[in-house]
Enzyme design. Structure first.
Site, PDB file in Angstrom:
ATOM      1  N   TYR A 260      26.512  23.712  11.283  1.00 18.65           N
ATOM      2  CA  TYR A 260      26.066  22.139  10.959  1.00 18.65           C
ATOM      3  C   TYR A 260      27.392  21.320  11.065  1.00 18.65           C
ATOM      4  O   TYR A 260      28.522  21.678  11.104  1.00 18.65           O
ATOM      5  CB  TYR A 260      25.574  22.325   9.138  1.00 18.65           C
ATOM      6  CG  TYR A 260      26.297  22.905   8.450  1.00 18.65           C
ATOM      7  CD1 TYR A 260      27.523  22.371   7.679  1.00 18.65           C
ATOM      8  CD2 TYR A 260      25.910  24.193   7.828  1.00 18.65           C
ATOM      9  CE1 TYR A 260      28.143  22.857   7.017  1.00 18.65           C
ATOM     10  CE2 TYR A 260      26.606  24.809   6.688  1.00 18.65           C
ATOM     11  CZ  TYR A 260      27.574  24.222   6.477  1.00 18.65           C
ATOM     12  OH  TYR A 260      28.230  24.968   5.278  1.00 18.65           O
ATOM     13  N   HIS A 310      31.928  24.775  11.703  1.00 19.77           N
ATOM     14  CA  HIS A 310      31.707  23.515  12.613  1.00 19.77           C
ATOM     15  C   HIS A 310      32.263  23.919  14.213  1.00 19.77           C
ATOM     16  O   HIS A 310      33.337  24.554  14.266  1.00 19.77           O
ATOM     17  CB  HIS A 310      32.278  22.268  11.905  1.00 19.77           C
ATOM     18  CG  HIS A 310      32.249  22.144  10.356  1.00 19.77           C
ATOM     19  ND1 HIS A 310      31.091  22.098  10.004  1.00 19.77           N
ATOM     20  CD2 HIS A 310      33.210  22.074   9.634  1.00 19.77           C
ATOM     21  CE1 HIS A 310      31.103  21.988   8.467  1.00 19.77           C
ATOM     22  NE2 HIS A 310      32.411  22.130   8.284  1.00 19.77           N
TER      23      HIS A 310
END
Ligand code: NAG
Ligand code: NAG
Ligand code: NAG
Ligand code: NAG
Length: 334
Positions: A260, A310
């Site tokens: 995410y 990430h």
């Protein structure tokens, strides 16, 4: 054409420019003598050249000039949660619940109902218009801010958005003193002053329960790590990052890269949606290619490359593309 002739034309053109400008200045001043012309000279020139959807010289939301941007940007998705837009599609809810794999989530709609009894239920910042020029500084936490002397430039923005632990005390010259919005999640929370809006990024239902608790009874002390049980923050200025917008950022802007988006990237997209002009500070590595926080001494703590869940490279590429296309302006520090 002989040289003196060309010079004459140039002089004439310059003269014409000066006359036009002074005429404009004069008529403007006459119409409204109370205008503090020089103080707002830059604002005025912004609106003088305005041609788009906002009053700045260039607006984030001018879509026709860039197909890459237009394809990704969707203004109808609101970045901040309201009671009304809090109803999630099954798909969004499933995706959001998966982020931190919450085992036994509480009843989401029940929690949301309780939440909006504690914090205001308002539609915020969706007031874009040809008269609005809202300038924003998104201040990341990179060590490249050290010695940058960006403080006064940052402080001159309408909105100054910081994130996670970001301190200003002791770093004012480089990072500024004002904070209008502070983006955080329960595990990265800190106390705020009364004029700063807390923007919570929720990753799970428990995070919504945490903000309710942290502003009231203080009963939740632990998520997957110990968290602040109470937080000093102005209840009337608490906002919730919308899970629907969160998913939109991940899918439209990162095309599913990483697990995410990072707080920095989520904050950048928030700014792109609520501001007319976005200046970005403290993103990316420092001059030596090291990633660390500006408040940590690089030589002591050791530089880290904190990407984890990430895709930092992909995010940074998109950020640079946004800068190339003049949607944001990057200040790279040193
Ligand atoms: C923007 O988002 C809305 C709401 O999710 C959706 O209905 C619409 O199709 C989207 N528009 C574009 C151009 O993708
Ligand atoms: C969840 O909460 C809502 C609103 O309080 C309520 O209407 C609903 O019945 C609850 N659902 C479950 C499964 O408990
Ligand atoms: C908050 O804003 C008010 C009004 O602008 C100001 O008087 C006050 O000093 C500010 N408080 C803090 C803690 O910055
Ligand atoms: C970033 O962009 C560069 C140059 O455009 C490209 O070579 C690189 O593969 C991109 N990185 C990622 C992670 O997309």
């Amino acid at each position: 054409m002989s040289k003196p002739n060309r010079r004459k034309i140039r002089t004439f053109a310059l003269l014409l420019c000066i006359i036009t400008f002074t005429t404009f200045l004069f008529s403007y001043t006459l119409r409204d003598p109370s205008v503090y012309f020089f103080k707002y000279a830059s604002r005025l020139s912004d609106s003088f050249f305005a041609k788009g959807p906002c009053a700045c010289r260039q607006c984030v939301t001018e879509l026709e000039d860039d197909p890459w941007f237009a394809e990704r940007f969707n203004q109808s998705i609101h970045p901040l949660m309201t009671r009304e837009n809090s109803v999630l599609s099954d798909e969004t809810f499933k995706w959001w619940q998966w982020l931190q794999s919450e085992r036994h989530p509480a009843n989401f709609s029940g929690v949301v109902e309780e939440l909006f009894r504690v914090i205001p239920d308002e539609v915020l910042y969706m007031d874009a218009s040809p008269e609005r020029c809202r300038t924003c500084a998104v201040v990341g936490n990179s060590g490249n801010l050290m010695g940058s002397k960006y403080g006064s430039l940052i402080d001159s923005s309408d909105f100054i958005i910081r994130m996670n632990q970001a301190p200003t005390a002791g770093f004012e010259e480089d990072v500024g003193t004002r904070t209008t919005h502070h983006v955080m999640y329960p595990e990265s929370a800190k106390d705020l002053d009364i004029n700063t809006s807390l923007v919570l990024i929720p990753f799970k239902t428990l995070d919504l329960q945490w903000i309710i608790s942290a502003l009231t009874t203080g009963t939740i002390k632990h998520t997957y790590v110990p968290v602040m049980s109470q937080i000093k923050a102005n209840k009337d200025k608490v906002m919730i990052y919308s899970p629907t917008f969160f998913k939109y950022v991940y899918e439209s802007w990162l095309e599913g890269h990483g697990r995410y988006p990072s707080t920095g990237f989520l904050t950048l997209l928030l700014a792109i949606h609520i501001c007319d002009k976005v200046n970005v500070f403290g993103f990316g590595a420092d001059q030596y290619g090291n990633w660390h926080h500006y408040w940590e001494d690089n030589t002591l703590s050791g530089a880290f490359r904190h990407t984890g869940v990430h895709d930092g490279d992909y995010e940074y590429n998109v950020t640079l593309l946004l800068a190339d296309k003049h949607k944001i302006q990057m200040f790279k520090g040193r």
